[in-house]
Design an enzyme around this catalytic site. Structure first.
Site, PDB file in Angstrom:
ATOM      1  CB  CYS A  77       6.547  22.822  25.465  1.00 39.93           C
ATOM      2  SG  CYS A  77       5.054  22.297  24.626  1.00 39.93           S
TER       3      CYS A  77
HETATM    4  N1  GLN Z   1       0.655  24.477  21.692  1.00 40.73           N
HETATM    5  C1  GLN Z   1       1.722  23.562  21.420  1.00 40.73           C
HETATM    6  C2  GLN Z   1       1.275  22.119  21.442  1.00 40.73           C
HETATM    7  O1  GLN Z   1       0.221  21.780  21.905  1.00 40.73           O
HETATM    8  C3  GLN Z   1       2.914  23.811  22.317  1.00 40.73           C
HETATM    9  C4  GLN Z   1       2.707  23.353  23.708  1.00 40.73           C
HETATM   10  C5  GLN Z   1       3.323  24.126  24.792  1.00 40.73           C
HETATM   11  O2  GLN Z   1       4.170  25.022  24.757  1.00 40.73           O
HETATM   12  N2  GLN Z   1       2.776  23.781  25.869  1.00 40.73           N
HETATM   13  O3  GLN Z   1       1.988  21.297  20.973  1.00 40.73           O
END
Ligand code: GLN
Length: 248
Positions: free
Chosen positions: A2
């Site tokens: 994210c």
């Molecule tokens: N692992 C987290 C989620 O799936 C954060 C995602 C990310 O940073 N890509 O929400």
């Protein structure tokens, strides 16, 4: 991975902050410049929280690409705020795609976001999750690593732990329980922003009256500083402090 950002300073329109820059958060949802943790787009949801005055923040989040939601574009055009936290999400494989899985997570004045992944999920988190009140586990926003990280941070905040310490302690505890995790956490109460750089990129740009803390710079203008890995940023609109996580 994210992408997230927080802003403190004189009121800006959400459109100016999230849509207009050449590498805006909107653009990062389909063409991020730095996806070192894997993934290519951030299309599994997005969220924006802003403080309309001195009270609690307003939050808007959806489990769809930011570019496909006309409502956020309309809201952004007519909304200004002096404190904002926003994120676009690329769900880790196997994790739910729901409104509740998109940051910001919130309670009272707090807004929180996570950029990264907890390795060995969910088994690696069983011991730490076991230290939380059962009610907190039953009311997680989503069964994702990020929602659990928020519950761990929030548990410390509720106990009166200062924000910088709450973040640093959580990063340290999760890094021990789940080595190799990426734990870029971002927290604000509308006056202070606290952010960890732990496994992923983080940048900041401060002027005398404002600060942006973001996963990646949203333009090529001068003034951006990269936060070294293993460090924690504590910022208000008028001052920034960067310390090693181990020193917090
Ligand atoms: N692992 C987290 C989620 O799936 C954060 C995602 C990310 O940073 N890509 O929400």
């Amino acid at each position: 991975m994210c992408r997230h950002l927080a802003y403190l300073g004189p009121p800006v329109s959400l459109r100016e902050l999230l849509f207009d820059p050449p590498y805006s958060l909107l653009r990062q949802s389909w063409a991020p410049r730095d996806m070192r943790g894997g993934g290519t787009v951030n299309a599994d949801g997005f969220g924006v929280g802003w403080y309309p005055g001195d009270g609690e923040p307003v939050r808007y989040r959806r489990a769809q690409p930011m570019w496909s939601d006309p409502t956020i574009a309309q809201l952004a055009a007519v909304t200004s705020a002096g404190a904002v936290l926003a994120a676009v999400r690329s769900a880790t494989v196997g994790m739910a795609v729901l409104d509740g899985a998109a940051a910001p997570f919130a309670e009272g004045r707090w807004l929180f976001s996570h950029n990264g992944v907890v390795r060995g999920w969910p088994d690696s988190m069983v011991p730490l999750a076991g230290g939380l009140p059962v009610r907190d586990l039953l009311t997680l926003d989503a069964t994702t690593d990020s929602a659990l990280l928020w519950a761990l941070v929030r548990h410390r905040l509720r106990a009166g732990v200062k924000p910088a310490r709450a973040l640093a302690e959580t990063v340290t505890a999760v890094a021990v329980a789940a080595p190799g995790s990426r734990l870029n956490l971002l927290l604000t109460d509308g006056h202070t922003v606290v952010a960890s750089a732990a496994g992923h990129a983080l940048s900041l740009r401060a002027t005398p009256a404002s600060v942006v803390v973001a996963s990646e710079p949203h333009d090529d203008e001068t003034g951006w500083r990269e936060v070294p890995d293993g460090h924690l940023v504590e910022a208000t609109a008028t001052g920034v402090r960067v310390r090693a996580l181990a020193e917090v």
